[in-house]
Design a protein around this motif. Structure first.
Motif, PDB file in Angstrom:
ATOM      1  N   GLY A   1     -20.610 -20.361  24.745  1.00  7.72           N
ATOM      2  CA  GLY A   1     -19.488 -21.173  24.339  1.00  7.72           C
ATOM      3  C   GLY A   1     -18.829 -21.355  25.741  1.00  7.72           C
ATOM      4  N   ARG A   2     -19.541 -21.384  26.697  1.00 10.19           N
ATOM      5  CA  ARG A   2     -18.715 -21.304  28.237  1.00 10.19           C
ATOM      6  C   ARG A   2     -19.120 -22.899  28.728  1.00 10.19           C
ATOM      7  N   PRO A   3     -18.444 -23.418  29.457  1.00 11.60           N
ATOM      8  CA  PRO A   3     -18.706 -24.744  30.165  1.00 11.60           C
ATOM      9  C   PRO A   3     -19.582 -24.868  31.127  1.00 11.60           C
ATOM     10  N   GLY A   4     -20.007 -23.516  31.699  1.00  7.55           N
ATOM     11  CA  GLY A   4     -20.616 -23.034  32.730  1.00  7.55           C
ATOM     12  C   GLY A   4     -20.797 -21.850  33.352  1.00  7.55           C
ATOM     13  N   VAL A   5     -21.308 -21.613  34.205  1.00  7.90           N
ATOM     14  CA  VAL A   5     -21.525 -20.197  34.998  1.00  7.90           C
ATOM     15  C   VAL A   5     -21.278 -20.293  36.696  1.00  7.90           C
ATOM     16  N   TYR A   6     -20.526 -19.314  37.021  1.00 10.02           N
ATOM     17  CA  TYR A   6     -20.407 -19.111  38.402  1.00 10.02           C
ATOM     18  C   TYR A   6     -21.678 -18.324  39.021  1.00 10.02           C
ATOM     19  N   LEU A   7     -22.093 -18.709  40.189  1.00  8.55           N
ATOM     20  CA  LEU A   7     -23.371 -18.109  40.666  1.00  8.55           C
ATOM     21  C   LEU A   7     -22.734 -17.754  42.055  1.00  8.55           C
ATOM     22  N   GLU A   8     -23.418 -16.667  42.482  1.00  9.02           N
ATOM     23  CA  GLU A   8     -23.320 -16.074  43.768  1.00  9.02           C
ATOM     24  C   GLU A   8     -24.712 -16.135  44.205  1.00  9.02           C
ATOM     25  N   ILE A   9     -25.057 -17.002  45.380  1.00  6.21           N
ATOM     26  CA  ILE A   9     -26.262 -17.158  45.880  1.00  6.21           C
ATOM     27  C   ILE A   9     -26.098 -16.742  47.279  1.00  6.21           C
ATOM     28  N   GLU A  10     -27.170 -15.641  47.708  1.00  2.28           N
ATOM     29  CA  GLU A  10     -27.345 -15.055  48.737  1.00  2.28           C
ATOM     30  C   GLU A  10     -28.323 -15.586  49.720  1.00  2.28           C
ATOM     31  N   ALA A  11     -28.146 -15.666  50.911  1.00  7.70           N
ATOM     32  CA  ALA A  11     -29.136 -16.256  51.960  1.00  7.70           C
ATOM     33  C   ALA A  11     -30.059 -15.134  52.311  1.00  7.70           C
ATOM     34  N   ARG A  12     -31.061 -15.743  52.831  1.00  7.48           N
ATOM     35  CA  ARG A  12     -32.133 -14.864  53.199  1.00  7.48           C
ATOM     36  C   ARG A  12     -31.564 -14.313  54.841  1.00  7.48           C
ATOM     37  N   PRO A  13     -31.666 -13.134  55.120  1.00  7.10           N
ATOM     38  CA  PRO A  13     -31.034 -12.880  56.428  1.00  7.10           C
ATOM     39  C   PRO A  13     -31.576 -13.492  57.728  1.00  7.10           C
ATOM     40  N   ASN A  14     -30.817 -13.931  58.602  1.00  4.00           N
ATOM     41  CA  ASN A  14     -31.147 -14.426  59.866  1.00  4.00           C
ATOM     42  C   ASN A  14     -31.849 -15.807  59.410  1.00  4.00           C
ATOM     43  N   GLU A  15     -31.699 -16.437  58.811  1.00  6.74           N
ATOM     44  CA  GLU A  15     -32.358 -17.712  58.453  1.00  6.74           C
ATOM     45  C   GLU A  15     -31.192 -18.753  58.105  1.00  6.74           C
ATOM     46  N   PRO A  16     -31.416 -20.018  58.644  1.00  4.05           N
ATOM     47  CA  PRO A  16     -30.359 -21.113  58.272  1.00  4.05           C
ATOM     48  C   PRO A  16     -30.389 -21.252  56.636  1.00  4.05           C
ATOM     49  N   PHE A  17     -28.994 -21.520  56.295  1.00  2.42           N
ATOM     50  CA  PHE A  17     -28.747 -21.478  54.774  1.00  2.42           C
ATOM     51  C   PHE A  17     -28.327 -22.898  54.586  1.00  2.42           C
ATOM     52  N   VAL A  18     -29.339 -23.477  53.731  1.00  2.00           N
ATOM     53  CA  VAL A  18     -29.183 -24.897  53.415  1.00  2.00           C
ATOM     54  C   VAL A  18     -28.616 -24.911  51.983  1.00  2.00           C
ATOM     55  N   THR A  19     -27.313 -25.539  51.991  1.00  2.00           N
ATOM     56  CA  THR A  19     -26.622 -25.617  50.859  1.00  2.00           C
ATOM     57  C   THR A  19     -26.290 -27.215  50.107  1.00  2.00           C
TER      58      THR A  19
END
Length: 804
Positions: free
Chosen positions: A40-58
């Motif tokens: 019954g929720r419109p969506g979900v909040y996600l926490e996405i963690e990057a690989r260490p010492n790598e560019p974070f492509v968002t």
């Protein structure tokens, strides 16, 4: 020489050791979150963690049902990896799963896994908690103690009313009334901000259930709170912040030199950054302290910006630059008008008697006694141009000046359209801010929040011109002024006649009366100028080898108009429609992040070079003729541009030079006779080869007005706005495939007072210039930097000199 500005690291993450195992781990994490629709929720909040010492492509996390809310990329080691907070609808969560599945099972035509950049930059995916939405310092996150706490809640505009109504049903109460005018909310282009009171559990339930929250923060008190504190309480706040100061670590830091009323030395927030030997005065016998208070106020802004968020953060405060004070305003009375230029010259000489330093001169002192000048030079503005160009002063070197635009007369405001008063010719930019070479700073404002118990409403809407800011009375011929606008506070209209300035709509800063008063507020174009001096100096700290001309170019070129400013344009603006915006806001609000960075799909190329613009004529007795053109073959990412096809890209070119002034009466009315030299830039057309391009420039050399019609091939602002003053900026928007063929840029001279038969040794007159070339593909994801970096290395500083 070309150089690419900003981080040149690779923008793609390295390959994971086991493609299938990596994908399966992420798929298990997504499946473990569950189906938000079933809950019954419109969506979900996600926490996405990057690989260490790598560019974070968002980029792919902000499309197809995914809404990227926040990226925390300040991690400095593996213990603190970068994280993104994303709101995913049911469709978005399914699409994210499909992207990971495609990475696991499918390859592109080049043999790489599909979605490799995105998936290989992710280490973990979990459902986000409240801290993932927190945008204030972590130390200010409320304790989970069951008590009610105030929360600043950033909401999506479309769901605000629904959220408030539903949140009240679970016990959350909200500050103020229902509207912005009642003090209950702040409205921004994409967000609405309210203050809600609730427990951890209540806020978490509201966030999880209603899906409208974009961020959480600690509600801030306003500047009037600190200004109203008792002296001992103010001193306690100042001492607490003093314990968090970290003085400059560099052995040779940059300096901001305040040309003002002096600076108080004993304030604990100023003393660590101002040596007693670095206080000077233009006149012998003047005291070095600040009896007026203005200089000490600007010292605090120059060091910290607006103290309001800084003093509340309880976090270490790192300031990399230091201060100098050069007093140009006497403690009593005022300088004789005709001596203003001489007073500044004496102050500069006094400061520069010390060892050579990297300095930003900041001056928020102007006069209205020269108005109306309509942009024409005055004795004071001409002396500023001389000092900036390095032809005046005991030390002959170029200098970087930042000058305020001057303030309007608030007594003339009686309600209604405040912009009509700012635009009135009687409120034109004050001398010497019309000078060609300095950065002229006007004021805008984002300060619209009033105390809940204060009636009335702010005069200026968020993101528009501050009511105190003067504007240009001219629209062509003389330079675009102001160059930029920065925060200068707002006014409040609560009765007629209105009460204008209020501390809540001002900037918090240091008071010269310490220890009797530690904190006060300041505003107007003075505060905006101090903010600009701070930003410019911090930029120069990043690029210490760059010239003042280049720093000016990068800083001003980073500016953009806000959405509110652009509401004053018609739906389909012509080039002439931009005149109103240039007169009020210059190029807009500088973006320090844009000035510093060179991202994969938005990069900058910088050139610093010299030119000898004129030489003696071969005809005896004739005026000198044009001598050199500088021709640059741009290290374009041709393959990347061609691959984008018809997608629109933006090219922004900035040309900056410091002219030597000639303010004689005969020259005063002509931009070609006031400036020692005038330079222009030209870009080849898509169907124009090198020989044709050179021939076109040669035809224009002696007649700079000849291209009135022919030079409108995609340039947004056009020659009437571009070819004035000593700083030229324009944007070109065209198909990427066309820009791939437009890779030749020329800098050439037109007339100037050096080009006269009375000029001696004209062939030895050398002018420096800086070029900043910015290429941006907007929302289209592509890697420009890698190809450009390789092209620069291969071309070995691609530069060709041509003689006209």
């Amino acid at each position: 020489m070309f150089q690419a500005k900003g981080g040149g690291q690779t923008k793609r993450p390295s390959d994971v050791p086991d493609r299938r195992a990596h994908a399966l781990a992420l798929l298990r994490a997504i499946d473990g979150i569950g189906d938000p629709a079933a809950q019954g929720r419109p969506g979900v909040y996600l926490e996405i963690e990057a690989r260490p010492n790598e560019p974070f492509v968002t980029k792919s996390l902000d499309a197809s049902g995914l809404h990227l809310l926040r990226v925390d990329s300040d991690a400095k080691n593996e213990a603190e990896p970068a994280r993104a907070t994303v709101f995913a609808s049911q469709v978005g969560l399914a699409n994210l799963r499909k992207k990971v599945e495609a990475f696991q099972d499918e390859d592109t035509q080049t043999g790489r896994p599909k979605n490799a950049d995105l998936v290989q930059s992710i280490r973990a995916i979990v459902e986000a908690g409240l801290r993932a939405l927190w945008r204030s310092p972590s130390a200010k996150f409320p304790e989970d103690d069951g008590a009610t706490h105030p929360w600043e809640i950033w909401l999506d505009r479309s769901g605000t009313d629904h959220f408030i109504a539903q949140a009240r049903g679970i016990g959350i109460r909200f500050e103020g009334g229902e509207s912005q005018a009642e003090g209950g909310r702040l409205e921004f282009p994409e967000d609405i901000v309210v203050v809600g009171y609730g427990t951890h559990a209540q806020i978490a339930e509201a966030v999880r259930t209603f899906g409208t929250v974009k961020a959480l923060a600690a509600p801030t008190v306003l500047s009037d709170y600190f200004e109203g504190l008792a002296p001992e309480e103010q001193a306690e706040w100042a001492r607490a912040m003093e314990g968090l100061l970290q003085p400059p670590a560099a052995a040779d830091p940059r300096y901001i030199t305040l040309l003002d009323s002096g600076v108080g030395l004993n304030h604990p927030l100023i003393r660590p950054f101002l040596d007693p030997a670095d206080r000077h005065a233009a006149q012998l016998g003047w005291g070095l302290d600040d009896s007026r208070g203005h200089g000490t106020q600007l010292a605090g802004i120059s060091l910290y910006g607006d103290l309001l968020p800084v003093i509340q953060s309880n976090m270490p405060v790192q300031v990399q630059h230091r201060l100098e004070s050069a007093k140009i305003i006497p403690d009593a009375g005022q300088n004789p008008h005709h001596l203003l230029g001489a007073v500044v010259l004496k102050a500069v000489n006094a400061v520069e008697a010390n060892a050579a330093r990297g300095r930003t001169f900041s001056m928020a002192s102007t006069t209205d006694e020269d108005t109306p000048h309509d942009g024409a030079p005055t004795s004071w503005s001409s002396e500023i141009d001389q000092l900036t160009a390095g032809v005046s002063g005991n030390q002959k070197r170029q200098r970087l000046f930042v000058i305020s635009a001057g303030n309007t007369d608030q007594n003339r405001f009686r309600g209604g359209d405040y912009l009509s008063i700012c635009d009135d010719p009687d409120h034109e930019i004050e001398s010497p801010a019309q000078a060609w070479n300095p950065i002229c700073v006007g004021a805008c404002t984002d300060k619209v929040r009033l105390p809940a118990d204060l009636p009335g409403q702010p005069v200026a809407p968020i993101g528009d011109l501050s009511p105190s800011s003067r504007t240009a009375s001219w629209w062509r011929h003389w330079p675009i002024k102001p160059d930029v606008v920065m925060e200068g506070g707002n006014w409040v209209q609560d009765r007629l006649p209105p009460r204008m300035k209020h501390p809540a709509l001002s900037l918090l800063t240091t008071d010269h009366q310490y220890p009797m008063r530690s904190l006060t507020t300041t505003a107007d174009t003075s505060a905006a100028t101090a903010l600009a001096a701070k930003a410019v100096t911090e930029l120069w700290e990043d690029y210490p080898a760059l010239w003042p001309e280049t720093i000016r170019a990068i800083f001003v070129s980073s500016a953009r108009w806000t959405q509110q400013m652009k509401t004053h344009l018609p739906a389909n603006p012509s080039k002439g429609d931009f005149a109103k915006l240039f007169r009020r806001y210059g190029y807009g609000v500088p973006d320090q992040a844009r000035a510093r960075r060179s991202a994969a799909n938005a990069l900058s190329l910088i050139v610093q070079d010299t030119i000898i613009p004129y030489r003696p004529s071969d005809t005896a007795g004739a005026d000198p003729v044009h001598n050199q053109m500088k021709f640059f073959e741009l290290p374009w990412p041709r393959n990347a541009l061609r691959a984008l096809g018809t997608a629109e890209v933006t090219l922004r070119v900035t040309l900056s030079t410091f002219i030597e002034p000639n303010p004689s009466e005969a020259a005063r009315g002509s931009k070609f006779r006031y400036a020692s030299h005038n330079l222009r830039f030209k870009l080849n057309r898509a169907n124009e080869n090198q020989a044709q391009f050179k021939a076109r420039i040669n035809r224009l050399a002696d007649d700079p007005e000849a291209e009135a019609v022919a030079d409108n091939d995609g340039w947004v602002y056009g020659r009437n706005r571009r070819d004035v003053g000593s700083l030229h900026i324009d944007e070109l928007r065209c198909a990427a495939s066309d820009l791939a063929r437009r890779n030749m840029l020329a800098v050439h001279p037109v007339a100037g007072w050096w080009k006269s038969k009375s000029t001696r040794n004209v062939s030895q007159k050398t002018a420096r210039f800086a070029l900043v070339v910015e290429l941006d593909t907007g929302d289209v994801e592509t890697d420009l930097y890698t190809e450009v970096e390789a092209a620069i290395a291969a071309m070995n500083a691609a530069r060709v000199q041509m003689v006209v």
